[in-house]
Design a protein around this motif. Sequence first.
Motif, PDB file in Angstrom:
ATOM      1  N   GLY A  79       0.809  -1.121  -0.063  1.00 35.41           N
ATOM      2  CA  GLY A  79      -0.045   0.150   0.022  1.00 35.41           C
ATOM      3  C   GLY A  79       1.006   1.210  -0.184  1.00 35.41           C
ATOM      4  N   THR A  92      -0.678   8.422  -1.751  1.00 36.67           N
ATOM      5  CA  THR A  92      -2.118   7.799  -1.477  1.00 36.67           C
ATOM      6  C   THR A  92      -2.859   8.986  -0.810  1.00 36.67           C
ATOM      7  N   GLY A 295       1.079   5.979  -9.294  1.00 37.28           N
ATOM      8  CA  GLY A 295      -0.022   5.761  -8.365  1.00 37.28           C
ATOM      9  C   GLY A 295      -1.169   5.962  -9.067  1.00 37.28           C
TER      10      GLY A 295
END
Length: 327
Positions: A79, A92, A295
Amino acid sequence: MKRLAINSVLTLWIAISLTFFLIRQMPGDVVHQWAMRIQTLQGIDYPQAREQVKVMLNFQADQTAWSQYIHYVAGVLQGNFGTSLAYQIPVTEVIIAALPWTALVAFGSVSLSFLMGTGLGLLTAWKRQSRWPELLRAYATISQAIPDFLVGLLLIAVLAIKFPLFPMRGAYSTFVEPGFNLPFLIDVFYHSCLPILAFAVPMTADWALGAFAAASSVREELFLTSASAQGLSVKRILLSYLGPNALLPLIPGLASSFAGVLGGVVLVEAVFGYPGIGLFLSESIQLRDFPLIQGIFLVTTAATIAANLVGDFLARKLDPRITKEGH
């Protein structure tokens, strides 16, 4: 279904790999470019700025491209998408902040186009002896020939400049306090109207053609003839009889339409200055923000694959013949 899941995982892995290696073929020294920028913005020495960029990019002097790739994939599995060079925060966090805006436009445009398109298609099938089918085909030909971003520019020219009914850019007004309150929600909806219409106008034609073809195939069924002979209103016949029988095969296409919107958000969100993942992707490409590019590509690819899986699942549930063909 198991085969589809395996293919989806392979597709995602290929997309990650291609994105990682292709963006590194862009001309120029991205480390030098960002080191110079950070040196100017933060007022630090160039060697220190260069080392800072290498840390954010996971570039090590003794690492090959393959070593960096393995390190990146390992981070993705945990992650960790890296740190954005432009925003100096984890990728993120940028994606989490942008994704709700893109989701709003995607779900809004798909829902609106489905309702308008299927309604238009059903009505055209019911009035197929008139000029409605010809007008529908003309509308479909014109709308499908115009890219989404050009539709957005036309909407701005007409509904934001010529007739200032909607704002040109942004997701909400600066004078509205963000939060879960009615003025903010109304303002968000108001700003999302033009981006939603930019996608909905072309997609409406697709749904209308699909609904027209499906409804035409059941138009002469006995139950419809009986309903018409009983003197029922056209509205009731379309909503209670023709619609449920004709539109069922179109339901799985909702997921594919969502995936199609994700493919066009870059230019549309850039046109409206709408802070979704498309706008951030456009800016990250211009700024050569490798971690953010990777991403966003990863998230959009995963979302597209998931949408197609949902569409396939719905198709199998609604049509048992598909399930019998394989697993």
